[in-house]
Design an enzyme around this catalytic site. Structure first.
Site, PDB file in Angstrom:
ATOM      1  N   LYS A   1       6.475  -2.064   1.874  1.00 15.99           N
ATOM      2  CA  LYS A   1       5.471  -1.387   2.422  1.00 15.99           C
ATOM      3  C   LYS A   1       4.182  -2.458   2.358  1.00 15.99           C
ATOM      4  O   LYS A   1       3.385  -2.150   1.548  1.00 15.99           O
ATOM      5  CB  LYS A   1       4.842   0.047   1.974  1.00 15.99           C
ATOM      6  CG  LYS A   1       4.296   0.876   2.883  1.00 15.99           C
ATOM      7  CD  LYS A   1       3.973   2.234   2.515  1.00 15.99           C
ATOM      8  CE  LYS A   1       3.372   3.383   3.267  1.00 15.99           C
ATOM      9  NZ  LYS A   1       3.631   3.412   4.466  1.00 15.99           N
TER      10      LYS A   1
ATOM     11  N   TYR B   1       0.789  -1.180   0.015  1.00 11.42           N
ATOM     12  CA  TYR B   1      -0.076  -0.232   0.120  1.00 11.42           C
ATOM     13  C   TYR B   1       0.869   1.296   0.043  1.00 11.42           C
ATOM     14  O   TYR B   1       2.083   1.173   0.356  1.00 11.42           O
ATOM     15  CB  TYR B   1      -0.951  -0.091   1.164  1.00 11.42           C
ATOM     16  CG  TYR B   1      -0.225   0.454   2.656  1.00 11.42           C
ATOM     17  CD1 TYR B   1      -0.531   1.605   3.073  1.00 11.42           C
ATOM     18  CD2 TYR B   1       0.272  -0.435   3.152  1.00 11.42           C
ATOM     19  CE1 TYR B   1       0.069   2.022   4.313  1.00 11.42           C
ATOM     20  CE2 TYR B   1       1.055  -0.103   4.439  1.00 11.42           C
ATOM     21  CZ  TYR B   1       0.862   0.908   4.906  1.00 11.42           C
ATOM     22  OH  TYR B   1       1.461   1.494   6.088  1.00 11.42           O
TER      23      TYR B   1
ATOM     24  N   ARG C   1      -7.661 -20.918  -1.171  1.00 11.35           N
ATOM     25  CA  ARG C   1      -6.562 -20.708  -0.250  1.00 11.35           C
ATOM     26  C   ARG C   1      -5.233 -21.399  -0.439  1.00 11.35           C
ATOM     27  O   ARG C   1      -5.310 -22.767  -0.497  1.00 11.35           O
ATOM     28  CB  ARG C   1      -7.009 -20.569   1.295  1.00 11.35           C
ATOM     29  CG  ARG C   1      -5.883 -20.194   2.137  1.00 11.35           C
ATOM     30  CD  ARG C   1      -6.608 -20.381   3.525  1.00 11.35           C
ATOM     31  NE  ARG C   1      -5.572 -19.824   4.656  1.00 11.35           N
ATOM     32  CZ  ARG C   1      -4.696 -20.675   5.502  1.00 11.35           C
ATOM     33  NH1 ARG C   1      -4.789 -21.883   4.934  1.00 11.35           N
ATOM     34  NH2 ARG C   1      -3.809 -20.150   6.235  1.00 11.35           N
TER      35      ARG C   1
ATOM     36  N   GLU D   1      12.367   2.607  14.191  1.00 12.19           N
ATOM     37  CA  GLU D   1      11.373   3.623  13.855  1.00 12.19           C
ATOM     38  C   GLU D   1      10.213   3.576  14.464  1.00 12.19           C
ATOM     39  O   GLU D   1      10.117   2.884  15.534  1.00 12.19           O
ATOM     40  CB  GLU D   1      11.249   3.234  12.160  1.00 12.19           C
ATOM     41  CG  GLU D   1      10.621   2.003  11.961  1.00 12.19           C
ATOM     42  CD  GLU D   1      10.415   1.625  10.507  1.00 12.19           C
ATOM     43  OE1 GLU D   1      10.684   2.619   9.459  1.00 12.19           O
ATOM     44  OE2 GLU D   1      10.145   0.632  10.261  1.00 12.19           O
TER      45      GLU D   1
ATOM     46  N   ARG E   1       8.152   4.162  -4.955  1.00 12.95           N
ATOM     47  CA  ARG E   1       8.086   3.166  -3.688  1.00 12.95           C
ATOM     48  C   ARG E   1       7.185   2.087  -3.916  1.00 12.95           C
ATOM     49  O   ARG E   1       7.336   0.622  -3.584  1.00 12.95           O
ATOM     50  CB  ARG E   1       8.144   3.799  -2.391  1.00 12.95           C
ATOM     51  CG  ARG E   1       8.273   2.602  -1.250  1.00 12.95           C
ATOM     52  CD  ARG E   1       8.149   3.409   0.220  1.00 12.95           C
ATOM     53  NE  ARG E   1       6.985   4.112   0.306  1.00 12.95           N
ATOM     54  CZ  ARG E   1       7.002   4.916   1.345  1.00 12.95           C
ATOM     55  NH1 ARG E   1       7.885   5.201   2.186  1.00 12.95           N
ATOM     56  NH2 ARG E   1       5.610   5.551   1.572  1.00 12.95           N
TER      57      ARG E   1
END
Length: 287
Positions: free
Chosen positions: A151, A33, A101, A183, A52
């Site tokens: 991300k 995302y 799945r 972070e 990114r």
């Protein structure tokens, strides 16, 4: 009023938006995302977020479903139809729902990703009361997976960290691994010593922040020294100032770490100045 959202090529009322229960983001956290801020109805640092995003997709061997120009058009249309002056555009791309799945994901050439975007109105985003008073943070152990540079939508532990901070009566948490700060739960962390900005160097250990890159560039242009290295909570508590950066908070001063007040307990001059510079320059370059 219902928002208009984007799902797989369609603009829809949010109540009509649907994604398969077999989508791998739902079952496996298999998605990435980006969040792009909107100020004055324009997008901040869009090109950096698009770059990114492409890197995250490549690292996970996921297809690129849309070109950067197409993503920009969708972002702008959602900002327009939802009347966003200050706020955010959230973009999520998942590996999709290729079948039942299975831990083993399919060949990317045969996969159709799921693409979802929506807006969030955030009046007062630029003139934040939190930026005027500063944030208080606690330290917590960093228990995330080792590829924090991607991300992904795997945000359970950062969410737990936010809740630890809330229960402690503070604003956020800084994560610590092997004695050093990595972070914040959703942001990059910095300390200030004299005229020197100190922040952890880029690696797989932290997210390569788009706001981080811009702020470090502006700091150097403003004749501030920049040092990319590890630092401890104890060193941070002895610093002159501290702050965080992210797409949704820009530059946010930190005034307390694990109960220790920094300076006089108010946002420091360098953090305030960097926030001013970032907002000024970002608005000039917004698209």
């Amino acid at each position: 009023m219902s928002r208009t959202v984007y799902v797989n090529g369609e603009y829809l009322p949010e109540g009509e938006a649907k994604v398969s229960i077999f989508d791998r983001a739902f079952l496996m956290g298999d998605g990435v995302y980006e969040v792009t801020s909107v100020l004055g109805g324009k997008l901040i640092d869009f090109a950096g977020h698009a770059k990114r995003l492409a890197r995250s997709l490549d690292e996970l061997e996921m297809p690129h479903p849309l070109a950067e120009a197409e993503l920009l058009e969708i972002h702008r249309e959602l900002v327009r139809v939802n009347g966003i002056d200050e706020g955010l555009v959230y973009l999520q791309i998942t590996r999709g729902a290729p079948g039942d799945r299975d831990f083993v994901y399919p060949d990317p050439e045969t996969t159709t990703p799921t693409v979802v975007l929506f807006t969030q109105a955030k009046p007062g985003l630029a003139d934040s009361p939190a930026a005027r008073r500063g944030m208080r943070v606690i330290s917590i152990e960093d228990q995330r997976w080792g590829r924090r540079d991607i991300k992904t939508v795997q945000l359970l532990y950062p969410s737990m960290g936010k809740m630890m901070a809330k229960k402690a009566g503070v604003d956020d948490a800084w994560m610590v691994e092997d004695g050093a700060v990595t972070e914040g739960t959703s942001n990059n962390a910095y300390i200030v010593k004299g005229n020197r900005i100190v922040t952890r160097a880029l690696s797989n250990d932290i997210l390569h922040g788009i706001t981080r890159a811009a702020v470090l560039r502006y700091a150097a242009e403003a004749q501030m020294e920049v040092e990319e290295r590890d630092f401890t909570i104890a060193e941070a508590q002895e610093a002159d100032e501290a702050f965080i950066t992210s797409a949704s908070t820009f530059v946010m001063p930190v005034v307390e770490i694990d109960g220790v007040t920094l300076g006089d307990g108010t946002p420091g001059p360098r953090a305030r100045r960097l926030r001013e510079i970032y907002l000024d320059e970002s608005l000039k370059a917004a698209i």
